[in-house]
Design an enzyme around this catalytic site. Sequence first.
Site, PDB file in Angstrom:
ATOM      1  N   GLY A 251      -2.416   3.978  -4.247  1.00 28.07           N
ATOM      2  CA  GLY A 251      -2.494   4.445  -5.630  1.00 28.07           C
ATOM      3  C   GLY A 251      -3.215   5.784  -5.716  1.00 28.07           C
TER       4      GLY A 251
ATOM      5  N   GLY B  51      -2.656   1.245   1.836  1.00 26.95           N
ATOM      6  CA  GLY B  51      -3.151   0.264   2.790  1.00 26.95           C
ATOM      7  C   GLY B  51      -2.027  -0.589   3.352  1.00 26.95           C
TER       8      GLY B  51
ATOM      9  N   LYS C 135       2.943  -3.041  -6.392  1.00 30.57           N
ATOM     10  CA  LYS C 135       2.106  -2.718  -7.560  1.00 30.57           C
ATOM     11  C   LYS C 135       2.952  -1.872  -8.517  1.00 30.57           C
ATOM     12  CE  LYS C 135      -2.288  -2.839  -5.074  1.00 30.57           C
ATOM     13  NZ  LYS C 135      -3.351  -2.011  -4.463  1.00 30.57           N
TER      14      LYS C 135
ATOM     15  N   ARG D 142      -8.305   0.818   7.858  1.00 29.18           N
ATOM     16  CA  ARG D 142      -9.316   1.313   6.909  1.00 29.18           C
ATOM     17  C   ARG D 142     -10.727   1.196   7.493  1.00 29.18           C
ATOM     18  NH1 ARG D 142      -6.781  -0.794   1.178  1.00 29.18           N
ATOM     19  NH2 ARG D 142      -5.766   1.183   0.653  1.00 29.18           N
TER      20      ARG D 142
HETATM   21  N1  LIG Z   1      11.019  -6.793  -3.045  1.00 34.04           N
HETATM   22  C1  LIG Z   1       9.734  -7.115  -3.011  1.00 34.04           C
HETATM   23  N2  LIG Z   1       9.272  -8.178  -3.694  1.00 34.04           N
HETATM   24  C2  LIG Z   1       7.972  -8.521  -3.654  1.00 34.04           C
HETATM   25  N3  LIG Z   1       7.025  -7.845  -2.931  1.00 34.04           N
HETATM   26  C3  LIG Z   1       7.447  -6.788  -2.237  1.00 34.04           C
HETATM   27  C4  LIG Z   1       8.799  -6.363  -2.239  1.00 34.04           C
HETATM   28  N4  LIG Z   1       8.895  -5.280  -1.443  1.00 34.04           N
HETATM   29  C5  LIG Z   1       7.670  -5.041  -0.962  1.00 34.04           C
HETATM   30  N5  LIG Z   1       6.791  -5.948  -1.419  1.00 34.04           N
HETATM   31  C6  LIG Z   1       5.362  -6.084  -1.080  1.00 34.04           C
HETATM   32  O1  LIG Z   1       4.640  -4.939  -1.450  1.00 34.04           O
HETATM   33  C7  LIG Z   1       3.372  -5.035  -0.845  1.00 34.04           C
HETATM   34  C8  LIG Z   1       2.723  -3.695  -0.722  1.00 34.04           C
HETATM   35  O2  LIG Z   1       2.703  -3.056  -1.976  1.00 34.04           O
HETATM   36  P1  LIG Z   1       1.578  -2.028  -2.464  1.00 34.04           P
HETATM   37  O3  LIG Z   1       2.103  -1.417  -3.704  1.00 34.04           O
HETATM   38  O4  LIG Z   1       0.257  -2.708  -2.514  1.00 34.04           O
HETATM   39  O5  LIG Z   1       1.555  -0.978  -1.230  1.00 34.04           O
HETATM   40  P2  LIG Z   1       0.535   0.145  -0.794  1.00 34.04           P
HETATM   41  O6  LIG Z   1       0.547   1.227  -1.792  1.00 34.04           O
HETATM   42  O7  LIG Z   1       0.849   0.505   0.605  1.00 34.04           O
HETATM   43  O8  LIG Z   1      -0.904  -0.466  -0.797  1.00 34.04           O
HETATM   44  P3  LIG Z   1      -2.178  -0.079  -1.658  1.00 34.04           P
HETATM   45  O9  LIG Z   1      -1.721   0.426  -2.995  1.00 34.04           O
HETATM   46  O10 LIG Z   1      -2.804  -1.422  -1.725  1.00 34.04           O
HETATM   47  O11 LIG Z   1      -2.917   0.913  -0.857  1.00 34.04           O
HETATM   48  C9  LIG Z   1       3.613  -5.721   0.487  1.00 34.04           C
HETATM   49  O12 LIG Z   1       2.721  -6.794   0.622  1.00 34.04           O
HETATM   50  C10 LIG Z   1       5.081  -6.192   0.392  1.00 34.04           C
HETATM   51  O13 LIG Z   1       5.270  -7.527   0.813  1.00 34.04           O
HETATM   52  O1  LIG Z   2      -5.570  -1.107  -1.693  1.00 34.52           O
HETATM   53  C1  LIG Z   2      -5.838  -0.139  -2.422  1.00 34.52           C
HETATM   54  O2  LIG Z   2      -4.978   0.652  -2.872  1.00 34.52           O
HETATM   55  C2  LIG Z   2      -7.288   0.162  -2.688  1.00 34.52           C
HETATM   56  O3  LIG Z   2      -8.147  -0.609  -1.877  1.00 34.52           O
HETATM   57  C3  LIG Z   2      -7.590  -0.037  -4.158  1.00 34.52           C
HETATM   58  O4  LIG Z   2      -7.397  -1.366  -4.530  1.00 34.52           O
HETATM   59  P1  LIG Z   2      -7.065  -1.735  -6.056  1.00 34.52           P
HETATM   60  O5  LIG Z   2      -5.659  -1.268  -6.311  1.00 34.52           O
HETATM   61  O6  LIG Z   2      -7.221  -3.221  -6.133  1.00 34.52           O
HETATM   62  O7  LIG Z   2      -8.060  -0.991  -6.922  1.00 34.52           O
END
Ligand SMILES: Nc1ncnc2c1ncn2[C@@H]1O[C@H](COP(=O)(O)OP(=O)(O)OP(=O)(O)O)[C@@H](O)[C@H]1O
Ligand SMILES: O=C(O)[C@H](O)COP(=O)(O)O
Length: 409
Positions: A391, A367, A209, A44
């Site tokens: 997201g 990310g 998330k 990023r």
């Molecule tokens: N089964 C699980 N239990 C708990 N955590 C998990 C599991 N599978 C994946 N993860 C976690 O999910 C996290 C990433 O999820 P996230 O939804 O934030 O991803 P992203 O969309 O790539 O990131 P962002 O939304 O922050 O840009 C990682 O840190 C990973 O360890």
């Molecule tokens: O990691 C992300 O998806 C962005 O930096 C936004 O973070 P947030 O889900 O905490 O708003």
Amino acid sequence: MSPRRRRPPVRTLESLGDLRSKSVVVRCDLNVPLRDGEITDEGRIRASLTTIRELREAGARIVLVSHLGRPGGAPDPDASLRPVAARLEELLGAPVGFVGETVGDEAERARAALRDGEVLLLENLRFNPGETSKDEAERRAFAAELARGADAFVSDGFGVVHRRQASVTELAEALPSAAGRLVAAELEVLRRLTEHPERPYTVVLGGSKVSDKLGVIAHLLERVDTLLIGGGMLFTFLAANGHRVGRSLLEADQIETVRGYLAEAQRRGVRIVLPGDVVAAASFAEDAEHQVVPADDFESSRFGAEGIGLDIGPDTARSFAEAIGESATVFWNGPMGVFEFPAFAAGTRAVAEALAGTGGFTVIGGGDSAAAVRSLGFDDESFGHISTGGGASLEYLEGKTLPGLEVLA
Ligand SMILES: Nc1ncnc2c1ncn2[C@@H]1O[C@H](COP(=O)(O)OP(=O)(O)OP(=O)(O)O)[C@@H](O)[C@H]1O
Ligand SMILES: O=C(O)[C@H](O)COP(=O)(O)O
């Protein structure tokens, strides 16, 4: 299928005119993963460089703002942007000033002292309650403080354009504003996915998330041919099918909703592929004992109801890879497991390999997802596009109006 509104284009940097000697606030998404204070993926930061360089060349006085993590409106030393300023300085090859507050006397002095082409990074926006407040007046008041003394605003934090937060929406309204180069480039790729995705079109969902992302599925069902469900999200699906999931990540209040998605998918002929096997662990730890179990009998592992699901199993990884291989377009958001622990990274690696090996158009969003593929040794060129927003890219694909883009139209 719901009517697809064409989104109006966003204003670009050109609309701001000559920026020489102008004070320009730039909203970046420098929310990078940190481990023991070390940046584990700098994607990023690198993605933010194009706009910063261009503004420097234009002679602007650049005030960068960003969030890091979710500190909840109060200072938290573990979420300081100071290490990011240091790394940004190295990557930019030019000094980056840093002040340990976002607004206040010190920040104001540092902003006023900037000369043409100089760069300053302010402390984490989310140390201030006004940034994420639900109350519009509070957000507006905080945005007015951020805007003080500035001539223009550039929105370049693609990862947050789906958030109605002071530095994303109200700040854009307080100043002449435009999208930065990163936001513009991200939109170009995502438009290709929404307007003419080549079929079969597969979306792979995982990550943690869960409540943020489950809602996306309702809209994706109108647009995709296949959905592959892994990561933390899969356990709510298993529970919806009546299975027990031990101590795995579970959104119990979403089970009914997920049942609705499953029924809707069947009606529409969309294939939702759920894991047939998963990896159950004794605890959430790097060295936790673990065992592959059938997804429909999760508590059959030696950890019983104490088990916690940390990855998809090998059979699932194979079937996901096969579905990806048959697709012409693939969008992937969210790691398949807790890839930060090598013992639980196999599912994520298998999906990354499948994406890298397919001839189709592949986009990775998020990310953590981007950090995952890089940490597993894949280079960015192995994929069609790596989006900095998780997201944000999902909500864009859903067809939603994103508040941070609406204000730039
Ligand atoms: N089964 C699980 N239990 C708990 N955590 C998990 C599991 N599978 C994946 N993860 C976690 O999910 C996290 C990433 O999820 P996230 O939804 O934030 O991803 P992203 O969309 O790539 O990131 P962002 O939304 O922050 O840009 C990682 O840190 C990973 O360890
Ligand atoms: O990691 C992300 O998806 C962005 O930096 C936004 O973070 P947030 O889900 O905490 O708003």
